[in-house]
Write a protein that holds these residues in place. Structure first.
Motif, PDB file in Angstrom:
ATOM      1  N   MET A  60      17.202 -52.359-113.644  1.00  0.00           N
ATOM      2  CA  MET A  60      16.564 -51.169-114.174  1.00  0.00           C
ATOM      3  C   MET A  60      16.020 -50.356-112.997  1.00  0.00           C
ATOM      4  N   ARG A  61      16.092 -49.056-113.113  1.00  0.00           N
ATOM      5  CA  ARG A  61      15.547 -48.160-112.084  1.00  0.00           C
ATOM      6  C   ARG A  61      14.038 -48.346-111.955  1.00  0.00           C
ATOM      7  N   LEU A  62      13.545 -48.207-110.750  1.00  0.00           N
ATOM      8  CA  LEU A  62      12.120 -48.360-110.480  1.00  0.00           C
ATOM      9  C   LEU A  62      11.271 -47.401-111.299  1.00  0.00           C
ATOM     10  N   ASP A  63      11.632 -46.115-111.325  1.00  0.00           N
ATOM     11  CA  ASP A  63      10.815 -45.139-112.051  1.00  0.00           C
ATOM     12  C   ASP A  63      10.755 -45.452-113.544  1.00  0.00           C
ATOM     13  N   LYS A  64      11.869 -45.919-114.107  1.00  0.00           N
ATOM     14  CA  LYS A  64      11.877 -46.272-115.528  1.00  0.00           C
ATOM     15  C   LYS A  64      11.040 -47.524-115.786  1.00  0.00           C
ATOM     16  N   PHE A  65      11.144 -48.526-114.906  1.00  0.00           N
ATOM     17  CA  PHE A  65      10.344 -49.739-115.071  1.00  0.00           C
ATOM     18  C   PHE A  65       8.850 -49.409-115.052  1.00  0.00           C
ATOM     19  N   LEU A  66       8.441 -48.583-114.108  1.00  0.00           N
ATOM     20  CA  LEU A  66       7.019 -48.232-113.998  1.00  0.00           C
ATOM     21  C   LEU A  66       6.518 -47.536-115.259  1.00  0.00           C
ATOM     22  N   LYS A  67       7.357 -46.698-115.852  1.00  0.00           N
ATOM     23  CA  LYS A  67       6.965 -46.014-117.089  1.00  0.00           C
ATOM     24  C   LYS A  67       6.937 -46.976-118.271  1.00  0.00           C
ATOM     25  N   VAL A  68       8.013 -47.750-118.454  1.00  0.00           N
ATOM     26  CA  VAL A  68       8.105 -48.654-119.604  1.00  0.00           C
ATOM     27  C   VAL A  68       7.001 -49.715-119.552  1.00  0.00           C
ATOM     28  N   SER A  69       6.705 -50.225-118.350  1.00  0.00           N
ATOM     29  CA  SER A  69       5.667 -51.252-118.204  1.00  0.00           C
ATOM     30  C   SER A  69       4.263 -50.658-118.241  1.00  0.00           C
ATOM     31  N   ARG A  70       4.192 -49.337-118.145  1.00  0.00           N
ATOM     32  CA  ARG A  70       2.926 -48.607-118.151  1.00  0.00           C
ATOM     33  C   ARG A  70       2.083 -48.847-116.896  1.00  0.00           C
ATOM     34  N   LEU A  71       2.723 -49.257-115.818  1.00  0.00           N
ATOM     35  CA  LEU A  71       2.025 -49.302-114.533  1.00  0.00           C
ATOM     36  C   LEU A  71       1.711 -47.871-114.092  1.00  0.00           C
ATOM     37  N   ILE A  72       2.640 -46.945-114.400  1.00  0.00           N
ATOM     38  CA  ILE A  72       2.435 -45.508-114.203  1.00  0.00           C
ATOM     39  C   ILE A  72       2.831 -44.849-115.513  1.00  0.00           C
ATOM     40  N   LYS A  73       1.994 -43.932-115.994  1.00  0.00           N
ATOM     41  CA  LYS A  73       2.172 -43.407-117.352  1.00  0.00           C
ATOM     42  C   LYS A  73       3.419 -42.549-117.570  1.00  0.00           C
ATOM     43  N   ARG A  74       3.803 -41.753-116.556  1.00  0.00           N
ATOM     44  CA  ARG A  74       4.944 -40.858-116.751  1.00  0.00           C
ATOM     45  C   ARG A  74       6.023 -41.119-115.704  1.00  0.00           C
ATOM     46  N   ARG A  75       7.261 -40.992-116.118  1.00  0.00           N
ATOM     47  CA  ARG A  75       8.382 -41.247-115.212  1.00  0.00           C
ATOM     48  C   ARG A  75       8.410 -40.224-114.079  1.00  0.00           C
ATOM     49  N   THR A  76       8.074 -38.985-114.363  1.00  0.00           N
ATOM     50  CA  THR A  76       8.064 -37.969-113.304  1.00  0.00           C
ATOM     51  C   THR A  76       7.006 -38.292-112.254  1.00  0.00           C
ATOM     52  N   LEU A  77       5.878 -38.811-112.678  1.00  0.00           N
ATOM     53  CA  LEU A  77       4.835 -39.211-111.738  1.00  0.00           C
ATOM     54  C   LEU A  77       5.304 -40.411-110.907  1.00  0.00           C
ATOM     55  N   ALA A  78       5.998 -41.351-111.538  1.00  0.00           N
ATOM     56  CA  ALA A  78       6.546 -42.509-110.826  1.00  0.00           C
ATOM     57  C   ALA A  78       7.532 -42.041-109.753  1.00  0.00           C
ATOM     58  N   LYS A  79       8.355 -41.038-110.071  1.00  0.00           N
ATOM     59  CA  LYS A  79       9.297 -40.491-109.095  1.00  0.00           C
ATOM     60  C   LYS A  79       8.547 -39.879-107.917  1.00  0.00           C
ATOM     61  N   GLU A  80       7.505 -39.103-108.203  1.00  0.00           N
ATOM     62  CA  GLU A  80       6.728 -38.453-107.150  1.00  0.00           C
ATOM     63  C   GLU A  80       6.100 -39.482-106.211  1.00  0.00           C
ATOM     64  N   VAL A  81       5.527 -40.534-106.777  1.00  0.00           N
ATOM     65  CA  VAL A  81       4.888 -41.577-105.974  1.00  0.00           C
ATOM     66  C   VAL A  81       5.933 -42.252-105.080  1.00  0.00           C
ATOM     67  N   ALA A  82       7.118 -42.496-105.616  1.00  0.00           N
ATOM     68  CA  ALA A  82       8.187 -43.114-104.836  1.00  0.00           C
ATOM     69  C   ALA A  82       8.657 -42.195-103.711  1.00  0.00           C
ATOM     70  N   VAL A  83       8.818 -40.913-104.002  1.00  0.00           N
ATOM     71  CA  VAL A  83       9.252 -39.944-102.995  1.00  0.00           C
ATOM     72  C   VAL A  83       8.250 -39.878-101.840  1.00  0.00           C
ATOM     73  N   GLN A  84       6.986 -40.065-102.142  1.00  0.00           N
ATOM     74  CA  GLN A  84       5.939 -40.034-101.115  1.00  0.00           C
ATOM     75  C   GLN A  84       5.890 -41.332-100.303  1.00  0.00           C
ATOM     76  N   GLY A  85       6.741 -42.298-100.634  1.00  0.00           N
ATOM     77  CA  GLY A  85       6.806 -43.549 -99.883  1.00  0.00           C
ATOM     78  C   GLY A  85       5.654 -44.497-100.155  1.00  0.00           C
ATOM     79  N   ARG A  86       5.047 -44.386-101.349  1.00  0.00           N
ATOM     80  CA  ARG A  86       3.874 -45.186-101.679  1.00  0.00           C
ATOM     81  C   ARG A  86       4.198 -46.429-102.508  1.00  0.00           C
ATOM     82  N   ILE A  87       5.498 -46.745-102.661  1.00  0.00           N
ATOM     83  CA  ILE A  87       5.900 -47.933-103.416  1.00  0.00           C
ATOM     84  C   ILE A  87       6.854 -48.762-102.560  1.00  0.00           C
ATOM     85  N   THR A  88       6.608 -50.075-102.536  1.00  0.00           N
ATOM     86  CA  THR A  88       7.549 -50.970-101.876  1.00  0.00           C
ATOM     87  C   THR A  88       8.014 -52.029-102.869  1.00  0.00           C
ATOM     88  N   ILE A  89       9.256 -52.463-102.690  1.00  0.00           N
ATOM     89  CA  ILE A  89       9.805 -53.590-103.448  1.00  0.00           C
ATOM     90  C   ILE A  89      10.126 -54.660-102.420  1.00  0.00           C
TER      91      ILE A  89
END
Length: 96
Positions: free
Chosen positions: A1-30
């Motif tokens: 599953m894509r990272l942005d979708k996982f973050l939204k579905v799991s509710r770690l981040i409320k919106r998928r667009t916000l999850a994308k923004e956080v990832a683009v800023q380099g603030r997420i590591t796997i």
């Protein structure tokens, strides 16, 4: 599953667009590697997300496409939360 979708579905981040923004800023590591919004998340992966002055580390427990709000917490386990110390700017003395 894509990272942005996982973050939204799991509710770690409320919106998928916000999850994308956080990832683009380099603030997420796997697993200690900087992740893109399109990165694939698998069970057992360790995610570290920087929220302002806090880093939340979570382990992926299950992947589900749709989940009820009360079941979303079963998708991950919080391993640790660490607070970043605020760094005071250094003042440069220009007196010669």
């Amino acid at each position: 599953m894509r990272l942005d979708k996982f973050l939204k579905v799991s509710r770690l981040i409320k919106r998928r667009t916000l999850a994308k923004e956080v990832a683009v800023q380099g603030r997420i590591t796997i697993n200690d590697k900087v992740a893109k919004a399109s990165s694939t998340v698998k069970v057992g992966d360790e995610l570290a997300i920087r929220f302002g002055q806090k880093i939340v580390t979570a382990r992926v427990e299950e992947i589900r496409e749709n989940v009820k709000k009360e079941d979303a917490l079963k998708m991950f386990t919080i391993i640790k939360e660490e607070r970043l110390e605020k760094v005071e700017p250094e003042f440069i003395d220009d007196e010669d």
